[in-house]
Design an enzyme around this catalytic site. Sequence first.
Site, PDB file in Angstrom:
ATOM      1  N   GLU A  50       0.843  -1.201   0.000  1.00 47.77           N
ATOM      2  CA  GLU A  50       0.000   0.000   0.000  1.00 47.77           C
ATOM      3  C   GLU A  50       0.873   1.243   0.000  1.00 47.77           C
ATOM      4  O   GLU A  50       1.980   1.234   0.536  1.00 47.77           O
ATOM      5  CB  GLU A  50      -0.889   0.018   1.261  1.00 47.77           C
ATOM      6  N   CYS A 277      -6.517   1.629   3.218  1.00 53.14           N
ATOM      7  CA  CYS A 277      -7.319   2.848   3.298  1.00 53.14           C
ATOM      8  C   CYS A 277      -7.111   3.719   2.064  1.00 53.14           C
ATOM      9  O   CYS A 277      -7.985   4.514   1.716  1.00 53.14           O
ATOM     10  CB  CYS A 277      -6.947   3.623   4.560  1.00 53.14           C
ATOM     11  N   ASN A 398     -12.333  -2.394   1.200  1.00 55.25           N
ATOM     12  CA  ASN A 398     -11.352  -2.690   2.242  1.00 55.25           C
ATOM     13  C   ASN A 398     -11.898  -2.177   3.558  1.00 55.25           C
ATOM     14  O   ASN A 398     -12.302  -1.013   3.639  1.00 55.25           O
ATOM     15  CB  ASN A 398     -10.030  -1.964   1.932  1.00 55.25           C
ATOM     16  N   GLU A 399     -11.953  -2.996   4.558  1.00 57.07           N
ATOM     17  CA  GLU A 399     -12.373  -2.568   5.905  1.00 57.07           C
ATOM     18  C   GLU A 399     -13.630  -1.706   5.878  1.00 57.07           C
ATOM     19  O   GLU A 399     -13.691  -0.679   6.540  1.00 57.07           O
ATOM     20  CB  GLU A 399     -11.223  -1.865   6.619  1.00 57.07           C
TER      21      GLU A 399
HETATM   22  O1  AHR Z   1      -1.928  -1.163   6.859  1.00 57.12           O
HETATM   23  C1  AHR Z   1      -2.347   0.113   7.187  1.00 57.12           C
HETATM   24  C2  AHR Z   1      -3.854   0.280   7.203  1.00 57.12           C
HETATM   25  O2  AHR Z   1      -4.443  -0.485   8.198  1.00 57.12           O
HETATM   26  C3  AHR Z   1      -4.559  -0.138   5.942  1.00 57.12           C
HETATM   27  O3  AHR Z   1      -4.600   0.884   5.044  1.00 57.12           O
HETATM   28  C4  AHR Z   1      -5.944  -0.445   6.417  1.00 57.12           C
HETATM   29  O4  AHR Z   1      -6.551  -1.425   5.624  1.00 57.12           O
HETATM   30  C5  AHR Z   1      -5.761  -0.819   7.854  1.00 57.12           C
HETATM   31  O5  AHR Z   1      -6.654  -0.157   8.672  1.00 57.12           O
END
Ligand code: AHR
Length: 845
Positions: A50, A277, A398-399
């Site tokens: 990321e 994120c 994601n999340e």
């Molecule tokens: O790994 C960092 C963050 O942690 C990622 O962006 C997210 O998916 C998680 O909350």
Amino acid sequence: MNWFTRRIWASLLYICLAVQAQAADPATITVDAAISGPRVNPRMYGIFLEEINHGVDGGLYAELVRNRGFEDSRAPEGYLQVGKRWVDAGGFDSGFAEFGYTTDSIPFWTLIEDGGASGSVRLQTSGGVTDESSYCARLEATDLAKGRVALANQGYFGIGVNQGESYSLSLYARGGDFRGPLLVRLEDSSGEACSNEVSFSEIGDGWTQLRGTLTATKMDPKARLVVAMGAKGRCWLDFVSLFPKQTWHDRPNGLRPDIAEMIADLKPGFVRFPGGCVVEGATVETAYDWKLTVGPVEKRRERWGPWNYRRTQGMGLYEYLQFCEDLKADPLWVGFCGQTCIFREREHVPMAEMGPVRDNFLDLVEYANGPIDSHWGAMRAEAGHPSPFGLQQIEIGNENQGREFFERYQFVHEALKVKYPDLHYFADLSWTSPESMRGEAFDVEDRHYYNSPRWFTSRFHEYDRRDRAEPPLYLGELAVTSGEAGLLRGNLLAALAEGVFLMGCERNADTVRMVSYAPLLANIDGRTALTGAPPPWHAMIYFDGTRVFGTVSYYLWKLFGANRPDEMVEVRTEYPTATPPVIAGQIGVGTWDATTEFKDIRVEQGGKTVWDGNALDGEQGWDRDGGEWTADDGVYRQNRRGFGLSYFGDPRWSNYTLSLKARKSSGNEGFLIVFGRAGSEKYWWNLGGWGNQQHAIELNQTAVGQPVPGTIESDRWYDVKIELAGNRIRCYLDGVLVHDVTSTPPERFFVTAGRDEADGSLVLKAINASAESQAATLHIRGLERIAPTANVTVLTSAKPTDNNSLRRPQAVVPAETQIDGVGPEFAHEFPPNSLTILRLKPLPN
Ligand code: AHR
């Protein structure tokens, strides 16, 4: 008896023996190679890549110039300016100030007026080299009689250059009355040249791309790039870029070789990208749109990201897919599902406007896999890759959380499934219960865990009882992030705790199919603060401009990847356990995601009051960790929504009753009541945790006993009472007993084994998570004949808090040796705080 029943039975046997084995010293490990367990996915170990912590821009992506397109003065998209801050609709700060962004000057560039020369620089918000990179800089030299006027770029925390290495320079320039020369070189921090100088003349009226090569004359992790005017006049600059000539696999617009090589050494089976994120964005406008990341780099629209900086999009979809291919890893794409990050102020794309969100998924698959006569397939071919990339795995969101997520997930999934029925679809249920997703089709369930060493170490059995009818798991983000001092950069203790958890995953490889650590990368100077406040994020691989190192977790995960069995076999481990401890320590109050008031705080021992919170004297005596605390009229308040704890008392307090009243004022959760806090260990009763859905006792964020469903209402005083007797904990809410549990000592010695079919070895992994070495007798059954010599790899160090660093990158790395005397029964000693991997070879008959 099948494998699963046998394993449950083996765990029960283990518990009985553990209870009886107080006097027995060494452990007994029985491996039965004839009893097969689950097959392990050959691509179980992968990476999650990321853009966070300047891991990509300012790291893996080899561009050395920061703010190359002068776009960094743009306001973060979708945020509102409030004073000097930029905030989203809910008031969450964009972090615009963290790395020095401004909208009224040119971040990361400085004007140089040396030796009495004079000039100026101005940001221009139109007229740049492309519509997408429309900002540019106007540089003017008005007096050069005694010196020089130049613009210097500081790079990402300094431009790292190595002696003798060559760098490709490219910039766009246009003149007014200025025709040249433009003089470009690298300089050290004192202004001394540290490369040759290239000179460009004949600057035209329109934009011209100028190219040259700079070769560094010395190593400097913090050099700068200086563009000087060799004559008076006015010129415009845009898209100033400097890349090492040597990129990983010689790819144009490529990657830093040392960092890419560290990743390649992990031999990842898959790459999950580009977030996290970052995919969700903090505002709809900053959600990840891959269509902005393809085509010529000058035409990629840069975007603000949730990790407090603007992304160049230089490492775009094509470069990610190429990286996967070069790594021989399966790509796993995560796309924006229409809901922004739930930890900021979640926003939603209205359902009526979800068409483009859905189409971004459909078009992405066409870009990656489509024929070259399709619209997006043709773009891929034009970029240099006519053959398909073979993308098979798609994660929708994601999340994310809630009904809004399900609706959007379903909308996107239905369309994908119709057009691409054979792809594998992943759903992230980290913040959502599988029950609430029932009916939403997904092939793999993703879950993320950031927690303390104890949390991970206590999850060796986590998946033993998972219903195999449920979809298989991908644990996409795992890391020890809290608990003991020093963990934010990782250490041996953190790595071993992750190792115990991974061993539990291997034992349950029929349901846990894939795992990855997070975050993978961090520029040591560019670590992003967590939402709200420091501390900043950790990572597995750190670097500065010229150096790179892996944490102990890096080496542990690498060992797990290299020693992944193809099939697990049965292991039984028996070892002596410790006496259950008496719970002792301070008390405390706090919040996870709320603002709350506390009063009438009282601690009683043997019927006598040892502390009476009515005597609250301002804020005195409290030891605070986060939050904004005030005290008046006997009421103690945590005023900032979010995490905040405040402790009080004597760490030796035991066998006490803590009582208080608590009233939540705002936020998503209830409150935390701490007890037994001593050193880095603490218990809390988490009331209204997990989005105000349940109450649970936790020790260092690991559940003790079972959570129970429960919510906490706002603006209502609750009576809370916690009774401690030895290691027994009883918790009452409004006089009703909610939990009655005993805290037991954690497991500390873990063993698994499996077969590596490539060379026939029996691979045995053992983690000794205690401070004493553990002697053991090993009984190996089910192998005809075993070679008397075996390879042993040990990862350990003198202290559990030891880690690697830029200065000592190899302080904690695995050591390989051989042992003799191996046979159906042999003795071995496992060092304190260690991972040991034994590879036992069968002898040919
Ligand atoms: O790994 C960092 C963050 O942690 C990622 O962006 C997210 O998916 C998680 O909350």
